[in-house]
Structure formats: C-alpha cells, structure tokens
Design a protein around this motif. Structure first.
Motif, mmCIF file in Angstrom:
data_model
loop_
_atom_site.group_PDB
_atom_site.id
_atom_site.type_symbol
_atom_site.label_atom_id
_atom_site.label_comp_id
_atom_site.label_asym_id
_atom_site.label_seq_id
_atom_site.Cartn_x
_atom_site.Cartn_y
_atom_site.Cartn_z
ATOM 1 N N GLY A 146 34.767 24.430 17.585
ATOM 2 C CA GLY A 146 35.420 25.527 18.297
ATOM 3 C C GLY A 146 34.467 26.651 18.662
ATOM 4 O O GLY A 146 33.512 26.928 17.939
ATOM 5 N N PRO A 147 34.718 27.326 19.797
ATOM 6 C CA PRO A 147 33.867 28.456 20.201
ATOM 7 C C PRO A 147 34.329 29.749 19.544
ATOM 8 O O PRO A 147 34.943 30.602 20.159
ATOM 9 C CB PRO A 147 34.066 28.495 21.720
ATOM 10 C CG PRO A 147 35.464 28.003 21.904
ATOM 11 C CD PRO A 147 35.697 26.993 20.823
ATOM 12 N N TRP A 148 34.040 29.933 18.276
ATOM 13 C CA TRP A 148 34.602 31.065 17.537
ATOM 14 C C TRP A 148 33.573 32.087 17.082
ATOM 15 O O TRP A 148 33.928 33.119 16.533
ATOM 16 C CB TRP A 148 35.404 30.568 16.332
ATOM 17 C CG TRP A 148 34.624 29.819 15.299
ATOM 18 C CD1 TRP A 148 34.227 28.524 15.344
ATOM 19 C CD2 TRP A 148 34.179 30.312 14.040
ATOM 20 N NE1 TRP A 148 33.555 28.178 14.203
ATOM 21 C CE2 TRP A 148 33.505 29.254 13.381
ATOM 22 C CE3 TRP A 148 34.265 31.544 13.402
ATOM 23 C CZ2 TRP A 148 32.946 29.399 12.125
ATOM 24 C CZ3 TRP A 148 33.696 31.676 12.150
ATOM 25 C CH2 TRP A 148 33.054 30.616 11.521
ATOM 26 N N ILE A 149 32.303 31.844 17.310
ATOM 27 C CA ILE A 149 31.260 32.779 16.900
ATOM 28 C C ILE A 149 30.786 33.553 18.120
ATOM 29 O O ILE A 149 30.511 32.967 19.157
ATOM 30 C CB ILE A 149 30.087 32.033 16.241
ATOM 31 C CG1 ILE A 149 30.583 31.326 14.990
ATOM 32 C CG2 ILE A 149 28.948 32.986 15.929
ATOM 33 C CD1 ILE A 149 29.559 30.463 14.322
ATOM 34 N N GLN A 150 30.685 34.855 17.984
ATOM 35 C CA GLN A 150 30.289 35.680 19.121
ATOM 36 C C GLN A 150 28.784 35.918 19.105
ATOM 37 O O GLN A 150 28.267 36.740 18.373
ATOM 38 C CB GLN A 150 31.033 37.011 19.096
ATOM 39 C CG GLN A 150 30.841 37.791 20.367
ATOM 40 C CD GLN A 150 31.786 38.968 20.439
ATOM 41 O OE1 GLN A 150 32.579 39.213 19.557
ATOM 42 N NE2 GLN A 150 31.678 39.706 21.518
ATOM 43 N N ARG A 151 28.103 35.145 19.935
ATOM 44 C CA ARG A 151 26.668 35.277 20.156
ATOM 45 C C ARG A 151 26.421 35.111 21.644
ATOM 46 O O ARG A 151 27.170 34.440 22.340
ATOM 47 C CB ARG A 151 25.896 34.170 19.432
ATOM 48 C CG ARG A 151 25.809 34.329 17.958
ATOM 49 C CD ARG A 151 24.800 33.322 17.416
ATOM 50 N NE ARG A 151 25.240 31.966 17.666
ATOM 51 C CZ ARG A 151 25.560 31.103 16.718
ATOM 52 N NH1 ARG A 151 25.507 31.449 15.464
ATOM 53 N NH2 ARG A 151 25.939 29.887 17.022
ATOM 54 N N ALA A 152 25.351 35.667 22.138
ATOM 55 C CA ALA A 152 25.044 35.572 23.560
ATOM 56 C C ALA A 152 24.594 34.163 23.957
ATOM 57 O O ALA A 152 24.872 33.702 25.047
ATOM 58 C CB ALA A 152 23.956 36.581 23.932
ATOM 59 N N TRP A 153 23.941 33.447 23.067
ATOM 60 C CA TRP A 153 23.343 32.166 23.439
ATOM 61 C C TRP A 153 24.152 30.947 23.019
ATOM 62 O O TRP A 153 23.913 29.860 23.504
ATOM 63 C CB TRP A 153 21.917 32.072 22.903
ATOM 64 C CG TRP A 153 21.803 32.366 21.445
ATOM 65 C CD1 TRP A 153 21.677 33.600 20.873
ATOM 66 C CD2 TRP A 153 21.830 31.445 20.375
ATOM 67 N NE1 TRP A 153 21.620 33.492 19.512
ATOM 68 C CE2 TRP A 153 21.704 32.163 19.183
ATOM 69 C CE3 TRP A 153 21.944 30.064 20.304
ATOM 70 C CZ2 TRP A 153 21.698 31.553 17.941
ATOM 71 C CZ3 TRP A 153 21.931 29.469 19.062
ATOM 72 C CH2 TRP A 153 21.804 30.211 17.907
ATOM 73 N N SER A 154 25.100 31.073 22.116
ATOM 74 C CA SER A 154 25.945 29.946 21.720
ATOM 75 C C SER A 154 27.188 30.467 21.013
ATOM 76 O O SER A 154 27.114 31.401 20.233
ATOM 77 C CB SER A 154 25.182 29.009 20.785
ATOM 78 O OG SER A 154 26.045 28.000 20.303
ATOM 79 N N ARG A 155 28.304 29.859 21.252
ATOM 80 C CA ARG A 155 29.552 30.267 20.619
ATOM 81 C C ARG A 155 29.982 29.289 19.525
ATOM 82 O O ARG A 155 31.031 29.417 18.953
ATOM 83 C CB ARG A 155 30.643 30.371 21.667
ATOM 84 C CG ARG A 155 30.281 31.359 22.771
ATOM 85 C CD ARG A 155 31.475 32.161 23.164
ATOM 86 N NE ARG A 155 31.242 33.005 24.293
ATOM 87 C CZ ARG A 155 30.728 34.221 24.235
ATOM 88 N NH1 ARG A 155 30.352 34.709 23.099
ATOM 89 N NH2 ARG A 155 30.578 34.937 25.312
ATOM 90 N N GLN A 156 29.147 28.286 19.254
ATOM 91 C CA GLN A 156 29.485 27.308 18.232
ATOM 92 C C GLN A 156 28.521 27.391 17.062
ATOM 93 O O GLN A 156 27.423 27.928 17.175
ATOM 94 C CB GLN A 156 29.469 25.903 18.827
ATOM 95 C CG GLN A 156 30.576 25.705 19.847
ATOM 96 C CD GLN A 156 30.623 24.281 20.366
ATOM 97 O OE1 GLN A 156 29.647 23.574 20.327
ATOM 98 N NE2 GLN A 156 31.766 23.888 20.858
ATOM 99 N N VAL A 157 28.934 26.820 15.956
ATOM 100 C CA VAL A 157 28.126 26.784 14.745
ATOM 101 C C VAL A 157 26.904 25.912 14.989
ATOM 102 O O VAL A 157 27.011 24.831 15.573
ATOM 103 C CB VAL A 157 28.961 26.210 13.576
ATOM 104 C CG1 VAL A 157 28.112 25.981 12.351
ATOM 105 C CG2 VAL A 157 30.121 27.126 13.259
ATOM 106 N N ILE A 158 25.739 26.365 14.558
ATOM 107 C CA ILE A 158 24.519 25.574 14.720
ATOM 108 C C ILE A 158 24.122 24.866 13.422
ATOM 109 O O ILE A 158 23.264 24.000 13.434
ATOM 110 C CB ILE A 158 23.351 26.433 15.248
ATOM 111 C CG1 ILE A 158 23.070 27.600 14.319
ATOM 112 C CG2 ILE A 158 23.627 26.903 16.651
ATOM 113 C CD1 ILE A 158 21.834 28.394 14.678
#
Length: 123
Positions: free
Chosen positions: A80-92
């Motif tokens: 899910g796209p739940w993390i707010q970052r400029a370069w990725s919204r998914q867990v890495i």
C-alpha cells in the motif's frame, strides 16, 4: 494541451476511483481488471485506446495518492502507498519472514498509536 489532456484523463480515473459502483466503473472492471483493484490495473494487449489513456491518467494519480491510515485495517504494509516520502510511497524494507500484513497490526490496540517496538522489529 498535452498537460490539459493528462489532467482530464486523471480526472476520469479519479471519478472511476470515487464512484466504483457506477455502471461505467463496473463495465471497465469486468472487462479490464476483474481480479484486482483499479489502482492495480495494468495495460495489456487488446485493450482500447480509451482505457489505455485512462491508465496513463491513473499513473499521475498514483504519484500523489496516499492512504489515510485511520485504524489501519484496510492498508497493506508491503504494497500500500501509505508512507509519505517524495521518492516512494511504499515500504522499502524487504518483507522477509514477517507475518504481519496490515498497518493495524503495527498499532497498539489500547492507545491507538504506533507500537514502537513492533515497528522497530518489522523495519
């Protein structure tokens, strides 16, 4: 004109996302993405030009789309796209052998906040 066209295609995709019970959304789902969610739909051979264009608009939506966590029961940790970052919204972080699947499992049921120990162990 190019940007305006993309904006209109994104708007059409957003309308489909917001009104999933509409006749148009149901027909498109049955034809083009019967086994997944609208935001998981991918282009394949034999699709119409209109649907291919709407998929391009949905790509723009995905770039700015993020879940509101709420109680976390509907948000998948690993996809899910739940993390707010400029370069990725998914867990890495690689999933590895973790059994938890939803954000709600990272929250303390008593306080409703994050279970910090669980978050640290998971990521």
């Amino acid at each position: 004109m190019h940007n305006f066209n993309h904006a209109m295609l994104s708007r059409q995709g957003w309308c489909l996302f917001q009104n999933q019970d509409s006749l148009c959304a149901k027909v498109l789902k049955a034809r083009y993405f019967p086994h997944c969610h609208l935001l998981e739909a991918e282009p394949r051979e034999g699709i119409s030009y209109s649907w291919r264009s709407i998929l391009q608009g949905l790509e723009l939506i995905k770039q700015g789309y993020i879940w509101r966590i709420g109680d976390g029961t509907n948000v998948k940790i690993w996809t899910g796209p739940w993390i707010q970052r400029a370069w990725s919204r998914q867990v890495i972080t690689p999933k590895g052998s973790h059994l938890i699947t939803h954000v709600s499992e990272l929250m303390c049921p008593i306080t409703g906040g994050w279970d910090e120990a669980m978050v640290r162990d998971t990521f």
